[in-house]
Design a protein around this motif. Structure first.
Motif, short mmCIF file in Angstrom:
data_model
loop_
_atom_site.label_atom_id
_atom_site.label_comp_id
_atom_site.label_asym_id
_atom_site.label_seq_id
_atom_site.Cartn_x
_atom_site.Cartn_y
_atom_site.Cartn_z
N GLY A 33 8.55 -1.93 -12.05
CA GLY A 33 8.78 -3.22 -11.41
C GLY A 33 9.39 -3.07 -10.02
O GLY A 33 9.03 -3.78 -9.09
N GLU A 34 10.29 -2.11 -9.90
CA GLU A 34 10.91 -1.86 -8.60
C GLU A 34 9.92 -1.26 -7.60
O GLU A 34 9.94 -1.58 -6.42
N GLY A 36 6.65 -1.68 -7.58
CA GLY A 36 5.56 -2.59 -7.23
C GLY A 36 4.22 -1.96 -7.58
O GLY A 36 4.15 -1.02 -8.38
N ASP A 37 3.16 -2.46 -6.94
CA ASP A 37 1.80 -2.06 -7.32
C ASP A 37 1.56 -0.57 -7.08
O ASP A 37 1.52 -0.12 -5.95
N ALA A 61 3.37 3.74 -4.53
CA ALA A 61 3.08 2.32 -4.62
C ALA A 61 2.56 1.88 -3.25
O ALA A 61 2.52 2.69 -2.33
N VAL A 62 2.14 0.62 -3.12
CA VAL A 62 1.60 0.20 -1.84
C VAL A 62 2.61 0.47 -0.72
O VAL A 62 2.27 1.00 0.32
N LYS A 63 3.86 0.11 -0.97
CA LYS A 63 4.85 0.17 0.09
C LYS A 63 5.80 1.36 0.02
O LYS A 63 6.57 1.57 0.95
N THR A 64 5.81 2.09 -1.09
CA THR A 64 6.81 3.15 -1.21
C THR A 64 6.23 4.38 -1.90
O THR A 64 5.20 4.30 -2.58
N LYS B 16 11.86 -11.46 -4.59
CA LYS B 16 12.79 -10.33 -4.62
C LYS B 16 13.39 -10.23 -3.22
O LYS B 16 12.69 -10.03 -2.24
N GLN B 28 8.90 -9.56 -1.78
CA GLN B 28 7.69 -9.86 -2.54
C GLN B 28 7.96 -10.91 -3.60
O GLN B 28 9.10 -11.15 -3.99
N ARG B 296 2.40 7.62 5.58
CA ARG B 296 3.59 6.78 5.65
C ARG B 296 4.27 6.97 6.99
O ARG B 296 4.17 8.06 7.59
#
Lengths: 126, 362
Positions: A33-34, A36-37, A61-64, B16, B28, B296
């Protein structure tokens, strides 16, 4: 927060499910959950003998991006191939279909050092 | 930490909350991929109240804007918006911004949240001509309503026709019963839509009306994470990542907002003109991963011989293009479309190729 009753947990939010001399490892519902996708899981360590706390792979994940660590020492004997095409299984079903690796325990006593479900629930709530 | 007027709405919608540019902002709601798709195919709402707003007024307004910004504000007509940047006097960029022309003696500058104080100081230090500057950043709330269905949905809240507005124009109108709302067909997602500016006291009323009007179009709240993936799929620069005090507009492919006309003198004009004429040693490019991996911010870019040639300034898995995409500065010789570069991901050099923007072609 969904927590699996008979699993063991780490402070990095991995879980461990011991089956005989082997164990499955994944990340908790809280962790997915933390993150994300989840879009990509890389485990370059199959066949390697790793110590407790060593990184066995990464979750993107998408962002991390996050390292995933060995809850206990052992040999990485299998990566969950289903995650190559469907990494989102870790989001959808983190404790069953979303398992990440299977290991052969090299020091089963270490399992007792991990949190049980109740202890992890209290830990993750903070 | 500040909160925008929409903070309680974000919490109520399950957002969040994370700290961002001094504000508690929603990163999000239901998930970045789903939110991304909502904006690409339907309509989504972002709180962008943290952005800064400066009024520039008086007989010297245009002269000031022409001096501090790179684009040609003399081309603006009443109701027109222009993307621009503030050159920093050393070949870098103080910030990127939008310039709104209300009338000959009234302009609005909209700047990035993280740079409000820096921009305000910079503008004042450059205001030798005596334009009247006012910082109203804390008084204005702003929603970005973005996506192919956005204008249609928002039309329900005003009697003024908005569905036929040209891109990058604005009107003052009565919206959701609130007078003098600035309605602008701008945004940073590449999926169309509008940005709505109102005073803080009307924010809650406007937000609720927007969400209500959008129900039949499937409107959803969108967080900062999807705002970033949406802009990156379009190849739009993010200040602090892709452009900053050390990158020039010419290096960043922002030549199209850098206008060298005889009538316009501006900060760094000579320096930038020289770069345009003689070329620059590095350029900002977009690249797509060929090998499997996700670039990234901060990852190294290397050549085929593993020599460092640059740094990834932005990178992500593109939710719509379903591939690792990124931006970064590379030597000009490697900036052409199709050039092969390598991204260092966890000590492995993974192959990528330079592509034209946007990554997402709709």
């Amino acid at each position: 927060m969904n927590i699996k009753e008979n699993y063991r947990y780490t402070k990095d939010h991995e879980w461990l499910n011991v089956v005989g001399e082997e164990a499955f490892i994944g990340v908790s519902d809280h962790a997915q959950g933390e993150l994300g996708d989840i879009v990509f899981i890389e485990v370059p360590t199959v066949g390697e003998e790793l110590e407790k706390g060593e990184s066995f792979g990464t979750i993107e994940a998408v962002k991390t991006v996050a390292d995933i660590f060995m809850p206990v020492s052992g040999e990485v004997i299998e990566f969950n191939d289903d995650l190559e095409a469907n990494p989102e299984l870790v989001n959808q079903d983190p404790y069953e279909k979303g398992w990440i690796i299977k290991i052969k325990l090299s020091n089963p006593d270490e399992v007792n050092e991990l949190m049980d479900a109740a202890a992890y629930e209290a830990f993750a709530a903070h | 930490m500040k909160r925008t007027a929409f903070y309680n709405d974000h919490v109520a919608m399950g957002g969040k909350i994370v700290p961002f540019a001094g504000y508690e902002m929603p990163v999000q709601f239901e998930g970045v991929s789903a939110e991304h798709e909502t904006v690409r195919k339907g309509v989504g709402v972002f709180d962008v109240s943290h952005m800064g707003e400066f009024w520039v007024k008086g007989p010297k307004a245009l002269e000031f804007i022409q001096w501090v910004t790179s684009n040609d504000a003399s081309k603006l007509f009443n109701g027109k918006v222009q993307y621009s940047c503030f050159p920093n006097g050393k070949g870098g960029i103080v910030d990127d911004l939008l310039v709104y022309k209300i009338n000959d003696e009234t302009y609005l500058l909209v700047v990035n949240a993280a740079n409000i104080d820096k921009d305000w100081e910079w503008c004042n230090s450059q205001n030798k001509m005596g334009a009247e500057l006012t910082n109203v950043s804390d008084d204005i709330s702003q929603l970005a309503v973005q996506g192919p269905l956005a204008l249609q949905a928002m039309q329900k809240l005003t009697d003024t026709k908005v569905t036929d507005m040209e891109y990058y124009t604005f009107k003052y109108l009565t919206f959701a019963g609130v007078e003098d709302v600035l309605f602008s067909t701008t945004g940073y997602t590449g999926s169309g839509g509008c940005e709505i500016y109102c005073s803080n006291k009307d924010a809650d009323k406007v937000y609720k009306a927007v969400m209500e009007a959008g129900i039949e179009y499937g409107i959803k709240p969108i967080g900062l994470a999807a705002r970033d993936t949406l802009r990156l799929e379009m190849g739009f620069c993010l200040y602090g990542n892709d452009i900053d005090d050390t990158t020039s507009a010419i290096e960043a492919n922002l030549g199209w907002i850098t206008k060298f006309t005889d009538e316009k003198n501006f900060i760094d004009k000579e320096l930038l003109l020289n770069q345009k004429k003689n070329g620059v040693s590095r350029k900002l490019v977009g690249f797509e991963m060929i090998d499997k991996g996700i670039p990234r911010h901060g990852y190294e870019i290397v050549d085929a011989e593993n020599n460092n040639i640059g740094i990834v300034t932005s990178g992500t898995m593109g939710p719509a293009v379903k591939i690792g995409i990124g931006m970064g500065y590379v030597p000009s010789a490697l900036s052409k479309e199709g050039s092969e570069v390598y991204i260092k991901i966890r000590d492995k050099a993974l192959k990528a190729k330079v592509v034209k923007f946007p990554f997402y072609k709709g």
